[in-house]
Write a protein that holds these residues in place. Structure first.
Motif, mmCIF file in Angstrom:
data_model
loop_
_atom_site.group_PDB
_atom_site.id
_atom_site.type_symbol
_atom_site.label_atom_id
_atom_site.label_comp_id
_atom_site.label_asym_id
_atom_site.label_seq_id
_atom_site.Cartn_x
_atom_site.Cartn_y
_atom_site.Cartn_z
ATOM 1 N N PHE A 151 8.533 -13.807 -75.680
ATOM 2 C CA PHE A 151 7.158 -14.348 -75.926
ATOM 3 C C PHE A 151 6.536 -15.097 -74.988
ATOM 4 C CE2 PHE A 151 8.847 -13.773 -80.400
ATOM 5 C CZ PHE A 151 8.243 -12.206 -80.306
ATOM 6 N N LEU A 152 5.493 -14.530 -74.043
ATOM 7 C CA LEU A 152 4.949 -15.272 -72.569
ATOM 8 C C LEU A 152 4.303 -16.053 -73.199
ATOM 9 C CD1 LEU A 152 5.289 -11.461 -70.739
ATOM 10 C CD2 LEU A 152 6.285 -13.490 -70.335
ATOM 11 N N VAL A 153 2.496 -15.486 -74.538
ATOM 12 C CA VAL A 153 2.149 -16.358 -74.426
ATOM 13 C C VAL A 153 1.519 -15.325 -75.789
ATOM 14 C CG1 VAL A 153 -0.305 -16.287 -73.832
ATOM 15 C CG2 VAL A 153 0.643 -16.281 -71.529
ATOM 16 N N LEU A 154 1.159 -17.176 -76.229
ATOM 17 C CA LEU A 154 0.241 -17.047 -77.615
ATOM 18 C C LEU A 154 -1.007 -17.509 -77.910
ATOM 19 C CD1 LEU A 154 0.335 -15.386 -80.679
ATOM 20 C CD2 LEU A 154 0.856 -18.078 -81.631
ATOM 21 N N ASP A 155 -2.143 -17.051 -78.103
ATOM 22 C CA ASP A 155 -3.566 -17.534 -77.683
ATOM 23 C C ASP A 155 -4.320 -17.557 -79.000
ATOM 24 O OD1 ASP A 155 -3.124 -18.951 -75.191
ATOM 25 O OD2 ASP A 155 -4.226 -16.664 -73.989
ATOM 26 N N GLU A 156 -5.062 -18.503 -79.765
ATOM 27 C CA GLU A 156 -5.302 -18.434 -80.664
ATOM 28 C C GLU A 156 -6.898 -18.380 -80.327
ATOM 29 O OE1 GLU A 156 -5.802 -21.431 -83.936
ATOM 30 O OE2 GLU A 156 -7.278 -20.348 -84.606
ATOM 31 N N PHE A 157 -7.903 -17.017 -79.783
ATOM 32 C CA PHE A 157 -9.184 -17.240 -78.927
ATOM 33 C C PHE A 157 -10.140 -17.480 -79.801
ATOM 34 C CE2 PHE A 157 -10.548 -12.660 -79.076
ATOM 35 C CZ PHE A 157 -9.054 -12.052 -79.799
ATOM 36 N N SER A 158 -11.257 -17.905 -79.121
ATOM 37 C CA SER A 158 -12.928 -18.362 -79.769
ATOM 38 C C SER A 158 -13.521 -17.372 -78.461
ATOM 39 C CB SER A 158 -12.733 -19.063 -80.501
ATOM 40 O OG SER A 158 -13.966 -20.038 -80.710
ATOM 41 N N VAL A 159 -14.343 -16.663 -78.691
ATOM 42 C CA VAL A 159 -14.888 -15.951 -77.190
ATOM 43 C C VAL A 159 -16.473 -15.346 -77.769
ATOM 44 C CG1 VAL A 159 -14.170 -14.390 -76.968
ATOM 45 C CG2 VAL A 159 -15.390 -14.681 -75.484
ATOM 46 N N ALA A 160 -17.808 -16.387 -77.465
ATOM 47 C CA ALA A 160 -19.130 -15.392 -78.250
ATOM 48 C C ALA A 160 -19.652 -15.686 -76.581
ATOM 49 C CB ALA A 160 -19.809 -16.707 -78.375
ATOM 50 N N ALA A 161 -20.237 -14.213 -76.546
ATOM 51 C CA ALA A 161 -20.849 -13.739 -75.763
ATOM 52 C C ALA A 161 -21.656 -14.490 -74.845
ATOM 53 C CB ALA A 161 -22.092 -12.435 -75.719
ATOM 54 N N PRO A 162 -21.809 -15.056 -73.305
ATOM 55 C CA PRO A 162 -21.725 -14.210 -72.246
ATOM 56 C C PRO A 162 -19.921 -13.810 -72.038
ATOM 57 C CG PRO A 162 -23.337 -15.376 -71.772
ATOM 58 C CD PRO A 162 -23.005 -16.000 -73.454
#
Ligand code: FJE
Ligand code: FE
Length: 402
Positions: A151-162
């Motif tokens: 495993f290279l990356v584990l990201d818990e992501f949170s994103v809203a436009a833009p």
């Protein structure tokens, strides 16, 4: 820019994802994980400096260069890393299309474990900026844990436009996007596009090359997990491939206060249809108050837990409960036991994989075995060859199309 000049950027139009402190960004990218983590083995009683953890008894093939188990090799955390204060709030409901055990007679739901795995390291994933204005809690892939084979990356992501992850390349590994809340639109340079909604899975084998964009869809915040699974040298240059599963089609099972969604592998008698070129298991568990579970894990695999909601007791009943945004590396053994001793439901993912035991050379989104292969990859991307041909005239719709 000539071919003899090592590029300082990858020729990406602006705005593009910028360089980040941990070298995962695109411009400029100089970090290489040549011979991955090479700290000497720790003493038999070491627990990586965390007094709350039990001593490490068993060898863990964290970054082995062969298939045989190696002594544990760990990064010690940096003590003075700058803290960031942004937080990510509540996650979505566990998707509810769950089978029950009545329809699954004769399956082993509570297997006996000979040697339960214990937690050998614990990391809190703190928010950091990635992509174009997005926030990720990176656990695997950050400085202290550059690689946990495969495993290279584990990201818990949170994103809203833009904000989002505009046009960027990948080569040599797979990205696994599992949505928890909201949705992400994706489109690639071959014209493959779609929306990954809450509970959906996209297992993307980048192989020899994909250029794509991943942007939030609709109003509000989109949240999920993105895992990068390394590919073996024999698979790094294969044709790109997608496996996409909608939430309602994800294999599920529920029994005795435990629900599982089987993203990859098998659990509680149900199996995922996903084909993993690097053998991988990926289970999303929800455990009610007072419930307990046992999950087998192949003994030679590396495995870890990432906690999403509630609090859980992992590995040994007498250890302290662990809450959201924590990554727990598991030691050697044939499975995991988990208890929920709190009133809130516990939600966590259990991920395991067979270590590749190969050298890793990484330049951001390009992951190969040697520096020479990375140099060739930069050239391929720069000159639109060997899998990057279609990148020449492609821009995602969000970047203005063609
Ligand atoms: C990437 C920086 C990035 N985590 N989680 C550098 F942000 C990215 C990237 C992502 C990403 C995308 C989604 Cl949808 C979710 C993510 C990083 O796109 F690939 C590099 N190299
Ligand atoms: Fe991507």
């Amino acid at each position: 820019m000539t071919s003899t000049h090592r590029p300082r950027d990858l020729g990406l139009p602006k705005p593009r994802i910028k360089a980040t402190r941990d070298g995962q960004g695109f411009v400029p990218l100089t970090e290489k994980v040549k011979s991955p983590i090479t700290k000497p083995p720790q003493s038999p009683n070491s627990n990586g400096g965390d007094p709350k953890l039990p001593p490490i008894k068993a060898p863990l093939p964290l970054l082995s260069l062969s298939q045989s188990p190696q002594p544990i090799r760990l990064h010690l955390p940096l003590s003075n890393k700058k803290k960031q204060s942004q937080t990510i709030h509540g996650l979505s409901e566990f998707p509810s299309s769950v089978q029950t055990e009545d329809s699954m007679a004769e399956t082993e739901i509570s297997p006996v474990l000979q040697e339960p795995r214990h937690v050998v390291r614990k990391f809190q994933a703190r928010p950091q900026h990635e992509g174009d204005g997005a926030v990720v809690r990176r656990s695997i892939g950050r400085f202290e844990l550059k690689y946990f084979d495969p495993f290279l990356v584990l990201d818990e992501f949170s994103v809203a436009a833009p904000a989002g992850f505009p046009d960027h390349p990948h080569r040599g590994f797979e990205t696994v996007t599992y949505m928890l809340e909201g949705a992400v639109m994706h489109e690639d340079f071959e014209g493959h596009k779609g929306t990954i909604k809450a509970g959906d899975l996209q297992w993307m084998t980048a192989g020899r090359g994909i250029v794509h964009s991943e942007m939030p869809a609709g109003p509000g915040i989109s949240k999920g997990l993105q895992l990068w699974v390394n590919l073996s040298s024999t698979n790094k240059m294969i044709e790109p491939r997608y496996q996409e599963i909608q939430s309602s089609d994800i294999a599920c099972m529920a029994k005795d206060g435990v629900e599982v969604r089987v993203i990859a592998g098998e659990s509680m008698g149900v199996q995922s249809p996903v084909y993993t070129r690097t053998p991988t298991m990926y289970l999303d568990f929800k455990v009610r108050q007072s419930a307990h579970l046992r999950q087998p894990i192949p003994a030679t695999w590396n495995s870890f837990v990432y906690v999403l909601e509630g609090e859980g007791v992992f590995g040994s009943e007498r250890t302290a409960p662990v809450g959201p945004h924590h990554l727990l590396l598991l030691g050697q053994g044939d499975g995991l036991e988990v208890w929920n001793k709190c009133s809130k439901p516990l939600r966590f993912v259990l991920i395991g994989g067979e270590p590749l035991g190969e050298p890793v050379a990484q330049l951001g989104p390009f992951v190969m075995n040697t520096e020479e292969e990375i140099d060739r990859t930069i050239d391929d991307f720069q000159f639109y060859v060997n899998g990057f041909e279609k990148a020449k005239h492609w821009r995602s719709e969000g970047m203005g199309g063609l």
